[in-house]
Write an enzyme that holds these catalytic residues in place. Structure first.
Site, PDB file in Angstrom:
ATOM      1  N   TYR A   8       0.823  -1.222   0.000  1.00  8.43           N
ATOM      2  CA  TYR A   8       0.000   0.000   0.000  1.00  8.43           C
ATOM      3  C   TYR A   8       0.854   1.269   0.000  1.00  8.43           C
ATOM      4  O   TYR A   8       0.354   2.358  -0.279  1.00  8.43           O
ATOM      5  CB  TYR A   8      -0.964   0.051   1.205  1.00  8.43           C
ATOM      6  CG  TYR A   8      -1.960  -1.081   1.303  1.00  8.43           C
ATOM      7  CD1 TYR A   8      -2.160  -1.976   0.258  1.00  8.43           C
ATOM      8  CD2 TYR A   8      -2.721  -1.249   2.450  1.00  8.43           C
ATOM      9  CE1 TYR A   8      -3.061  -3.023   0.362  1.00  8.43           C
ATOM     10  CE2 TYR A   8      -3.642  -2.292   2.565  1.00  8.43           C
ATOM     11  CZ  TYR A   8      -3.802  -3.183   1.520  1.00  8.43           C
ATOM     12  OH  TYR A   8      -4.697  -4.210   1.628  1.00  8.43           O
TER      13      TYR A   8
ATOM     14  N   ILE B 212     -12.991  -4.749   7.773  1.00  2.00           N
ATOM     15  CA  ILE B 212     -12.016  -3.649   7.751  1.00  2.00           C
ATOM     16  C   ILE B 212     -12.369  -2.644   6.647  1.00  2.00           C
ATOM     17  O   ILE B 212     -11.648  -2.493   5.659  1.00  2.00           O
ATOM     18  CB  ILE B 212     -10.571  -4.183   7.579  1.00  2.00           C
ATOM     19  CG1 ILE B 212     -10.481  -5.219   6.435  1.00  2.00           C
ATOM     20  CG2 ILE B 212     -10.070  -4.806   8.875  1.00  2.00           C
ATOM     21  CD1 ILE B 212      -9.019  -5.570   6.058  1.00  2.00           C
TER      22      ILE B 212
ATOM     23  N   ARG C  18     -17.817   9.295   6.957  1.00  5.57           N
ATOM     24  CA  ARG C  18     -18.048   7.848   6.838  1.00  5.57           C
ATOM     25  C   ARG C  18     -17.166   7.041   7.794  1.00  5.57           C
ATOM     26  O   ARG C  18     -17.496   5.909   8.119  1.00  5.57           O
ATOM     27  CB  ARG C  18     -17.812   7.388   5.409  1.00  5.57           C
ATOM     28  CG  ARG C  18     -18.994   7.673   4.513  1.00  5.57           C
ATOM     29  CD  ARG C  18     -18.723   7.148   3.147  1.00  5.57           C
ATOM     30  NE  ARG C  18     -19.907   7.141   2.315  1.00  5.57           N
ATOM     31  CZ  ARG C  18     -19.849   7.017   1.000  1.00  5.57           C
ATOM     32  NH1 ARG C  18     -18.681   6.897   0.382  1.00  5.57           N
ATOM     33  NH2 ARG C  18     -20.948   7.007   0.293  1.00  5.57           N
TER      34      ARG C  18
END
Ligand SMILES: NC(=O)c1ccc[n+]([C@@H]2O[C@H](COP(=O)([O-])OP(=O)(O)OC[C@H]3O[C@@H](n4cnc5c(N)ncnc54)[C@H](OP(=O)(O)O)[C@@H]3O)[C@@H](O)[C@H]2O)c1
Length: 279
Positions: free
Chosen positions: A51, A228, A236
């Site tokens: 990531y 997750i 949100r």
């Protein structure tokens, strides 16, 4: 009803059933959103070497002022670091980037045939013995590969992190994982946002004063699955955490299971040496 996030027994550790996903969150946005998640109450953060945001996740954890042992931190070893030696070195680099002396869970990101699983698991167990992770696990392992990993690993396999949402049945893998004492962690739990437009989920949500996203996350944790969700929207972050004050009925759970489709998979990067379970 308690607002405490339930924990899911996973091998020999407990994992908070609701975590914050960080795929595609980059640079300062990653820091801000992980800080926001920790402020809202999430105590489980999911990242991965691939990531490219381990540094940012680490900065957010430090900035939060929350004690390290109150946060469940997961990272994942990328598929080109599965050889003995490479895995240990790459984990050490992850810890440096995260600014921590251990993670709570270290996962193999996708099964890969090039390096024998026995070699990779030996390296993963060694990392755990060094204290660099409290628990080990896998990601995107179909039932047969999960069973093999559980057999080959000295330490328990804590979780199998796989795609799971209302449009995908996970019957076979869930049964296998349960028999092995391995938890399931759902990635893309919101079907990458698709659940927001689902009429069944909207209708069920109306009965509880909840959004379709909240209904979906509740459906997951009510099955004992860890979810997750990821969002780049601070509102949100709060919405997706606000799922602890209601419960779905058995009938609602069944209706949501009924949304599964044979072609419901969104992210298929499984090596052709393996096959997904039929359902
Ligand atoms: N192990 C693996 O191979 C693997 C693969 C993929 C993902 N993951 C992990 O799983 C995490 C979650 O998966 P994901 O990021 O693919 O997808 P996801 O959480 O299912 O969906 C994220 C998308 O849904 C939207 N969204 C967020 N909250 C919503 C809500 N309440 N209602 C409607 N839409 C909403 C977000 O848009 P906004 O940003 O606009 O809110 C975003 O576009 C990742 O971040 C990562 O940590 C792991």
């Amino acid at each position: 009803m308690s607002k405490l996030v339930p924990a899911v027994r996973s091998g020999d550790v407990l994992i908070p059933a609701l975590g914050f996903g960080t795929w595609q969150l980059e640079n300062e946005a990653a820091v801000t959103l992980v800080e926001k998640a920790l402020e809202v109450g999430y105590r489980h953060i999911d990242t991965a070497q691939i990531y490219g945001n381990e540094r940012e996740v680490g900065r957010a954890i430090k900035a939060s002022g929350i004690k390290r042992d109150e946060i469940f931190l997961t990272t994942k070893v990328w598929i080109d670091k599965f050889a003995d030696g490479d895995l240990q070195r790459s984990t050490e680099k992850s810890l440096e980037r995260l600014g921590v002396d251990h993670v709570d869970l270290l996962l193999l990101h996708w099964p890969k045939p090039e390096v024998p699983l026995v070699e990779t698991l030996k390296a993963l167990n060694e990392v755990r013995s060094r204290g660099w992770t409290r628990a080990i696990g896998v990601s995107n392992f179909p039932a047969a590969q999960l069973e093999e990993a559980a057999k080959l690993s000295e330490a328990p396999i804590a979780t199998d992190q796989v795609e799971y949402h209302p449009y995908l049945s996970l019957k076979t893998l869930k049964a296998k994982a349960e028999a092995l004492g391995v938890s399931i962690t759902a990635w893309s739990p919101l079907a990458q946002g698709k659940v927001g437009q689902d009429l069944t989920l909207i209708e069920i949500g109306r009965a509880h004063g909840k959004t379709p996203g909240q209904v979906t996350l509740r459906w997951l944790i009510q099955q004992g699955v860890i979810a997750i969700p990821r969002t780049s929207n601070p509102k949100r972050v709060e919405e997706n955490f606000d799922i602890l004050d209601f419960a779905l009925t058995d009938d609602e759970m069944t209706r949501i299971h009924g949304l599964a489709q044979p072609d419901g998979r969104l992210g298929d990067w499984l090596d052709k040496a393996y096959a997904w379970d039929a359902e």
